[in-house]
Write a protein that holds these residues in place. Structure first.
Motif, PDB file in Angstrom:
ATOM      1  N   UNK A   1       0.918  -1.347   0.113  1.00 29.58           N
ATOM      2  CA  UNK A   1       0.123  -0.173  -0.041  1.00 29.58           C
ATOM      3  C   UNK A   1       0.657   1.215   0.131  1.00 29.58           C
ATOM      4  N   UNK A   2       2.235   1.385   0.515  1.00 34.10           N
ATOM      5  CA  UNK A   2       2.998   2.338   0.607  1.00 34.10           C
ATOM      6  C   UNK A   2       4.107   2.446  -0.342  1.00 34.10           C
ATOM      7  N   UNK A   3       3.887   1.415  -1.130  1.00 32.12           N
ATOM      8  CA  UNK A   3       4.692   1.662  -2.470  1.00 32.12           C
ATOM      9  C   UNK A   3       5.865   0.459  -2.575  1.00 32.12           C
ATOM     10  N   UNK A   4       6.018  -0.330  -1.838  1.00 35.92           N
ATOM     11  CA  UNK A   4       6.880  -1.682  -1.691  1.00 35.92           C
ATOM     12  C   UNK A   4       6.591  -2.419  -2.714  1.00 35.92           C
ATOM     13  N   UNK A   5       7.447  -3.185  -3.525  1.00 35.64           N
ATOM     14  CA  UNK A   5       7.382  -4.240  -4.456  1.00 35.64           C
ATOM     15  C   UNK A   5       8.444  -5.222  -3.836  1.00 35.64           C
ATOM     16  N   UNK A   6       7.695  -6.410  -2.953  1.00 37.38           N
ATOM     17  CA  UNK A   6       8.787  -7.359  -2.543  1.00 37.38           C
ATOM     18  C   UNK A   6       8.549  -8.794  -2.771  1.00 37.38           C
ATOM     19  N   UNK A   7       9.504  -9.496  -2.868  1.00 34.40           N
ATOM     20  CA  UNK A   7       9.316 -11.005  -3.090  1.00 34.40           C
ATOM     21  C   UNK A   7       8.103 -11.390  -1.948  1.00 34.40           C
ATOM     22  N   UNK A   8       7.047 -12.352  -2.589  1.00 38.53           N
ATOM     23  CA  UNK A   8       6.304 -12.957  -1.683  1.00 38.53           C
ATOM     24  C   UNK A   8       6.674 -13.765  -0.576  1.00 38.53           C
ATOM     25  N   UNK A   9       6.714 -13.298   0.546  1.00 39.55           N
ATOM     26  CA  UNK A   9       6.824 -13.955   1.761  1.00 39.55           C
ATOM     27  C   UNK A   9       6.406 -15.232   2.560  1.00 39.55           C
ATOM     28  N   UNK A  10       7.199 -16.181   2.620  1.00 40.89           N
ATOM     29  CA  UNK A  10       6.517 -17.456   3.205  1.00 40.89           C
ATOM     30  C   UNK A  10       7.175 -17.802   4.591  1.00 40.89           C
ATOM     31  N   UNK A  11       8.385 -17.092   4.872  1.00 37.28           N
ATOM     32  CA  UNK A  11       9.010 -17.405   6.115  1.00 37.28           C
ATOM     33  C   UNK A  11       8.187 -16.557   7.191  1.00 37.28           C
ATOM     34  N   UNK A  12       8.798 -16.297   8.321  1.00 32.59           N
ATOM     35  CA  UNK A  12       8.128 -15.270   9.484  1.00 32.59           C
ATOM     36  C   UNK A  12       9.179 -13.853   9.402  1.00 32.59           C
ATOM     37  N   UNK A  13       9.285 -13.495   7.976  1.00 34.86           N
ATOM     38  CA  UNK A  13      10.294 -12.543   7.734  1.00 34.86           C
ATOM     39  C   UNK A  13       9.771 -11.957   6.327  1.00 34.86           C
ATOM     40  N   UNK A  14      10.086 -10.691   6.070  1.00 33.08           N
ATOM     41  CA  UNK A  14       9.883 -10.263   4.892  1.00 33.08           C
ATOM     42  C   UNK A  14      11.317  -9.526   4.359  1.00 33.08           C
ATOM     43  N   UNK A  15      11.486  -9.346   3.073  1.00 36.48           N
ATOM     44  CA  UNK A  15      12.631  -9.098   2.399  1.00 36.48           C
ATOM     45  C   UNK A  15      12.560  -7.736   1.717  1.00 36.48           C
ATOM     46  N   UNK A  16      13.066  -6.577   2.162  1.00 39.00           N
ATOM     47  CA  UNK A  16      13.164  -5.213   1.540  1.00 39.00           C
ATOM     48  C   UNK A  16      14.636  -5.013   0.615  1.00 39.00           C
ATOM     49  N   UNK A  17      14.436  -5.047  -0.734  1.00 36.35           N
ATOM     50  CA  UNK A  17      15.396  -4.768  -1.458  1.00 36.35           C
ATOM     51  C   UNK A  17      15.868  -3.372  -1.515  1.00 36.35           C
ATOM     52  N   UNK A  18      16.805  -2.881  -0.547  1.00 40.92           N
ATOM     53  CA  UNK A  18      16.969  -1.407  -0.546  1.00 40.92           C
ATOM     54  C   UNK A  18      18.267  -0.995  -1.353  1.00 40.92           C
ATOM     55  N   UNK A  19      19.008  -2.139  -1.743  1.00 35.39           N
ATOM     56  CA  UNK A  19      20.143  -1.730  -2.674  1.00 35.39           C
ATOM     57  C   UNK A  19      21.091  -0.863  -1.922  1.00 35.39           C
ATOM     58  N   UNK A  20      21.481   0.127  -2.722  1.00 29.89           N
ATOM     59  CA  UNK A  20      22.588   1.081  -2.224  1.00 29.89           C
ATOM     60  C   UNK A  20      22.410   1.938  -1.129  1.00 29.89           C
ATOM     61  N   UNK A  21      20.945   1.934  -0.951  1.00 31.36           N
ATOM     62  CA  UNK A  21      20.480   2.711   0.514  1.00 31.36           C
ATOM     63  C   UNK A  21      20.239   1.832   1.843  1.00 31.36           C
ATOM     64  N   UNK A  22      20.788   0.728   1.705  1.00 29.38           N
ATOM     65  CA  UNK A  22      20.705  -0.297   2.778  1.00 29.38           C
ATOM     66  C   UNK A  22      20.920   0.287   4.151  1.00 29.38           C
ATOM     67  N   UNK A  23      22.186   0.731   4.267  1.00 34.49           N
ATOM     68  CA  UNK A  23      22.758   1.082   5.515  1.00 34.49           C
ATOM     69  C   UNK A  23      21.763   2.427   6.201  1.00 34.49           C
ATOM     70  N   UNK A  24      21.757   3.325   5.358  1.00 32.14           N
ATOM     71  CA  UNK A  24      20.697   4.632   5.659  1.00 32.14           C
ATOM     72  C   UNK A  24      19.501   4.103   6.020  1.00 32.14           C
ATOM     73  N   UNK A  25      18.789   2.978   5.095  1.00 28.68           N
ATOM     74  CA  UNK A  25      17.206   2.598   5.354  1.00 28.68           C
ATOM     75  C   UNK A  25      17.336   1.870   6.699  1.00 28.68           C
ATOM     76  N   UNK A  26      18.379   1.170   7.036  1.00 24.82           N
ATOM     77  CA  UNK A  26      18.460   0.421   8.433  1.00 24.82           C
ATOM     78  C   UNK A  26      18.574   1.645   9.717  1.00 24.82           C
ATOM     79  N   UNK A  27      19.234   2.582   9.445  1.00 27.24           N
ATOM     80  CA  UNK A  27      19.227   3.766  10.390  1.00 27.24           C
ATOM     81  C   UNK A  27      17.932   4.335  10.468  1.00 27.24           C
ATOM     82  N   UNK A  28      17.058   4.484   9.389  1.00 28.66           N
ATOM     83  CA  UNK A  28      15.839   4.931   9.473  1.00 28.66           C
ATOM     84  C   UNK A  28      14.912   4.164  10.232  1.00 28.66           C
ATOM     85  N   UNK A  29      14.967   2.775  10.027  1.00 29.14           N
ATOM     86  CA  UNK A  29      14.176   1.817  10.864  1.00 29.14           C
ATOM     87  C   UNK A  29      14.502   1.946  12.377  1.00 29.14           C
TER      88      UNK A  29
END
Length: 363
Positions: free
Chosen positions: A287-315
């Motif tokens: 709903x907020x614009x993410x396109x992620x792989x269909x998850x089947x574990x107890x976790x989701x994967x966010x493909x943040x690419x080169x912005x991964x470190x900054x994204x982790x800081x935001x979380x």
């Protein structure tokens, strides 16, 4: 003064040690280690309390192996129990491969795989995931050579949460030579709701070179006790036992695992709640614009690419501790109370991506 150092294996010195998911502050949610947020059942705690911790555990975990064997329709001798399924994978890789041999697995996948292969002295052959973050089984089959001793298939894949289907796995196994060991790592199998996904209990009797791995760490909530298992041919399990560290599965772990099996319906109710919450989070991310792989574990994967470190800081600024893995972020499904914070942080990361994309166009 001498500057000589103790001589170590160079391939070991070059390894970056496994890093555990970060801990969280008291007012934050730790969603970095795929742990089960529910506390143990009273029956499990009671079983642990009966342990004689001043005595060594029963070395073969005989009762637990018998119970697991009943579930898979195999003898106890076809079951190996270890301190987490990762320790059994380590045993199997060490038993099957040596310097000059190869072990094939998808990448990105479980972070421990390259470490376990290097520790055995063998060579890791990493086959890239498909663009939708799934195992490329045809490419993995093509990567098998005369030097290949084992192939690891992780379903659901950690960290992308995608599954291998039954039909895909059958087609893959038809291409794998009978002398190559195939490890089907199903640490998150209980969370899978896709009816087309491969299931270890369904395929274990079909392939004589297959070993299925499961754990009590995730769905059963025993991560702190470290107990997992493998099911496969007796001679392969004997080889794993031959290289295992003796007495590594403690009595409290064995008792807790047995009690978990005896109280499985209640535990699986919790698993269904976590799977439903995973799907709720997935819809919220879409709903907020993410396109992620269909998850089947107890976790989701966010493909943040080169912005991964900054994204982790935001979380983290929103009180959500995630697992940053170079090209993306894995977020565990935890408490219901964490969802609002998680989605708020994810929305801010979307804004980061959009801002960066606009700046790139201006350049």
């Amino acid at each position: 003064m001498t500057t000589d150092r103790v001589r170590l294996r160079p391939e070991i010195e070059s390894i970056v040690p496994y890093r555990q998911g970060r801990t969280a502050a008291e007012d934050a949610f730790k969603l970095s280690s795929n742990e089960n947020p529910y506390p143990p059942l009273p029956a499990v705690l009671n079983a642990i309390a009966l342990s004689s911790v001043n005595r060594y555990p029963e070395a073969s975990a005989a009762v637990l192996r018998y119970r697991i064997g009943e579930r898979f329709g195999v003898s106890p001798e076809q079951v190996q129990v270890g301190a987490g399924s990762v320790s059994v994978i380590a045993q199997l890789i060490s038993a099957a491969s040596a310097p000059g041999d190869e072990v094939v697995f998808a990448w990105r996948s479980f972070e421990a795989y390259p470490l376990l292969v290097a520790t055995a002295g063998s060579t890791a052959v990493q086959v890239p995931l498909t663009p939708d973050a799934r195992h490329d089984l045809p490419a993995m089959a093509a990567a098998i050579t005369d030097r290949t001793r084992a192939v690891i298939v992780c379903s659901p894949n950690n960290p992308t949460s995608t599954v291998v289907t039954h039909d895909e796995f059958a087609a893959f196994m038809a291409e794998v030579p009978a002398h190559v060991l195939v490890l089907l790592d199903e640490a998150y199998a209980e969370f899978v709701t896709d009816p087309d996904a491969v299931r270890g209990e369904r395929v274990i009797h079909e392939y004589p070179n297959l070993v299925v791995l499961r754990t009590f760490s995730k769905a059963y909530g025993l991560a702190g006790l470290r107990v997992g298992y493998a099911v496969g041919p007796e001679y392969v399990m004997d080889a794993a036992r031959a290289v295992a560290i003796p007495l590594s599965v403690t009595e409290p772990a064995q008792r807790a695992a047995i009690a978990s099996l005896e109280n499985e319906p209640e535990l699986l109710d919790r698993v269904r709640e976590l799977a439903a919450l995973r799907d709720e989070v997935t819809r919220g991310l879409a709903d907020i614009g993410w396109s992620i792989p269909t998850p089947q574990g107890n976790f989701v994967w966010l493909p943040t690419g080169e912005h991964t470190a900054r994204a982790a800081e935001i979380f983290e600024s929103h009180g959500i501790i995630v697992r940053a893995l170079g090209d993306g972020i894995r977020v565990s499904i935890g408490e219901q109370e964490a969802v609002e914070k998680l989605l708020r942080a994810a929305a801010e990361v979307v804004s980061l991506h959009q801002t960066a994309a606009s700046a790139s166009k201006l350049d």
